[in-house]
Design an enzyme around this catalytic site. Structure first.
Site, mmCIF file in Angstrom:
data_model
loop_
_atom_site.group_PDB
_atom_site.id
_atom_site.type_symbol
_atom_site.label_atom_id
_atom_site.label_comp_id
_atom_site.label_asym_id
_atom_site.label_seq_id
_atom_site.Cartn_x
_atom_site.Cartn_y
_atom_site.Cartn_z
ATOM 1 C CB CYS A 1 77.115 78.163 125.295
ATOM 2 S SG CYS A 1 77.370 78.497 127.040
ATOM 3 C CG ASP B 1 75.734 81.929 124.461
ATOM 4 O OD1 ASP B 1 76.477 81.145 125.084
ATOM 5 O OD2 ASP B 1 75.811 83.160 124.591
ATOM 6 C CB SER B 2 74.286 82.082 128.723
ATOM 7 O OG SER B 2 75.340 82.897 128.247
ATOM 8 C CB CYS C 1 83.761 82.626 127.053
ATOM 9 S SG CYS C 1 82.143 83.436 127.234
ATOM 10 C CE1 TYR D 1 72.159 79.586 130.779
ATOM 11 C CE2 TYR D 1 73.310 78.143 129.264
ATOM 12 C CZ TYR D 1 72.144 78.717 129.705
ATOM 13 O OH TYR D 1 70.957 78.402 129.079
ATOM 14 C CD GLU E 1 74.280 88.399 127.564
ATOM 15 O OE1 GLU E 1 73.123 88.799 127.407
ATOM 16 O OE2 GLU E 1 74.816 87.559 126.814
ATOM 17 C CG HIS F 1 79.294 86.276 126.006
ATOM 18 N ND1 HIS F 1 78.768 85.022 126.162
ATOM 19 C CD2 HIS F 1 78.277 87.145 126.231
ATOM 20 C CE1 HIS F 1 77.479 85.121 126.468
ATOM 21 N NE2 HIS F 1 77.151 86.402 126.517
HETATM 22 N N1 DGL Z 1 79.032 82.309 125.976
HETATM 23 C C1 DGL Z 1 79.081 81.241 126.880
HETATM 24 C C2 DGL Z 1 80.356 80.454 126.840
HETATM 25 O O1 DGL Z 1 80.893 80.288 125.766
HETATM 26 C C3 DGL Z 1 78.484 81.462 128.258
HETATM 27 C C4 DGL Z 1 78.984 82.602 129.058
HETATM 28 C C5 DGL Z 1 78.186 82.761 130.321
HETATM 29 O O2 DGL Z 1 76.969 82.833 130.245
HETATM 30 O O3 DGL Z 1 78.814 82.817 131.391
HETATM 31 O O4 DGL Z 1 80.813 79.920 127.817
#
Ligand code: DGL
Length: 277
Positions: free
Chosen positions: A78, A15-16, A193, A47, A161, A195
Site C-alpha cells: 500500500c 493493504d487497506s 496506488c 486509507y 473496493e 488498487h
Molecule cells: N492501495 C493503497 C495504496 O496503494 C491504499 C488505497 C486507499 O485505501 O486509499 O495507496
C-alpha cells in the site's frame, strides 16, 4: 490451496483492502513455495482519506498480528501506508525486514522523453512529505528538466473496493483526474496506488495511447524475493483475512482474481491504539 492456522514461517502482506492483491499475485508467482498471509483492512478502507496517525495505528496493529502469526518478512502493499507508517514500523521492529510500496519516480525519470511525468495517487499519498522527498531525490537524475504533476484521486479506491472496475461513472472520474496530466503533456504516468492497476484500461483511455503507464507491483515482489530465502520446511499456503466482511471479500476475489474457493477469515485488532482510531 492449503489453509492452516498453525503458526509457521511466513510472509505477511497488507493493504487497506483489495489493492495489495496486485502485489500478492506477483509474490505468488515469484515465491511459489512461500507461506503467505494477506490482511485486507477493509473496515478502514480507503486509507487515502484518513489521517497519518490513523494509518500508522492501523499499520502497527496489523503488523503486530502478522508477526504473531509467524511473519518473518512484511510487505506493505500500500503506497499510502508506506508513505505514513513504514518509518514507524521499521523503528518498532528493527530486526524485521519491511518492504514498502512507493511510486517508481526513479524509473519514470529514466523513461520520460519530454521530462513531464504524471503521478496518480490517493489524496493522502499525494500530500505526504515522503512522496515530496522521493520526487526531490530523483528529479535531478537526468540532464533534462523534470516536472512531476501529482494528482490525488479521491473516490476511485471506494469504487474498486465495491467491485466497480469499469462503469461510465468511474471512467468519468478517472477522466477528470487525468485532465491536469493531459494539460501538462505528460508522456509517462505512474499508478501510485496498488488498487489502480485493476482499472489500468480506464487510466490508459483517459491519458491516451501515447502515454506510458508504469506500475510498481513487480518491483515490490522482486524486492521481497531478494529478502526471502526459501527453506526445505516451507509449506506453500495462502491465508486471507479482513477487518470487513469476509463473504464480500471472498466474492470479490472469486470474481476479479478468479481464485475460486479461497477462504477468507474475519480479523479484528486486539491493540488499543488501533481500535481507538
Ligand atoms: N492501495 C493503497 C495504496 O496503494 C491504499 C488505497 C486507499 O485505501 O486509499 O495507496
Amino acid at each position: 490451496m492449503q489453509i492452516d492456522s498453525s503458526p509457521s514461517r511466513e510472509i505477511g502482506v497488507f493493504d487497506s483492502g483489495v489493492g495489495g492483491f496486485t502485489v500478492l499475485r506477483e509474490l505468488r508467482t515469484l515465491l511459489p513455495s512461500a507461506r503467505l498471509r494477506y490482511l485486507a483492512d477493509t473496515a478502514y478502507a480507503p486509507y487515502g482519506n484518513r489521517s497519518p496517525d490513523e494509518i500508522r495505528a492501523r499499520s502497527i496493529a496489523i503488523s503486530e498480528h502478522l508477526i504473531e502469526r509467524g511473519a518473518e518478512l512484511i510487505v506493505v502493499a500500500c503506497n499510502t501506508a508506506t508513505a505514513h507508517a513504514i518509518e514507524a514500523l521499521r523503528e518498532r521492529w528493527p530486526a524485521l525486514p519491511f518492504v514498502g510500496t512507493e511510486p517508481g519516480i526513479k524509473p519514470a525519470v529514466a523513461a520520460t522523453r519530454n521530462g513531464r511525468i504524471g503521478l496518480l495517487a490517493t489524496p493522502s499519498t499525494a500530500a505526504s512529505a515522503r512522496l515530496r522527498a522521493l520526487i526531490e531525490r530523483h528529479i535531478g537524475d537526468r540532464q533534462v528538466v523534470v516536472q512531476v504533476v501529482v494528482q490525488g484521486c479521491a473516490g476511485v479506491v471506494d469504487r474498486i473496493e465495491a467491485g466497480d472496475l469499469g462503469s461510465a461513472e468511474l471512467q468519468a472520474l478517472v477522466d477528470r483526474y487525468c485532465e491536469p496530466l493531459r494539460a501538462a503533456g505528460v508522456d509517462t504516468a505512474l499508478l501510485g496506488c496498488t488498487h489502480y492497476p485493476f482499472i489500468e484500461p480506464l487510466w490508459q483511455a483517459a491519458l491516451g495511447p501515447e502515454v506510458e503507464l508504469l506500475r510498481i507491483e513487480t518491483a515490490v515482489a522482486r524486492r521481497a524475493l531478494s529478502l526471502w530465502t526459501p527453506t526445505e520446511g516451507d509449506i506453500p499456503a495462502l491465508d486471507i483475512e479482513t477487518s470487513g466482511d469476509p463473504v464480500a471479500l471472498q466474492r470479490w476475489i472469486g470474481r476479479v482474481l478468479g481464485w475460486q474457493d479461497t477462504a477468507v477469515q474475519a480479523w479484528q485488532p486486539q491493540s488499543k491504539t488501533a481500535s481507538s482510531c
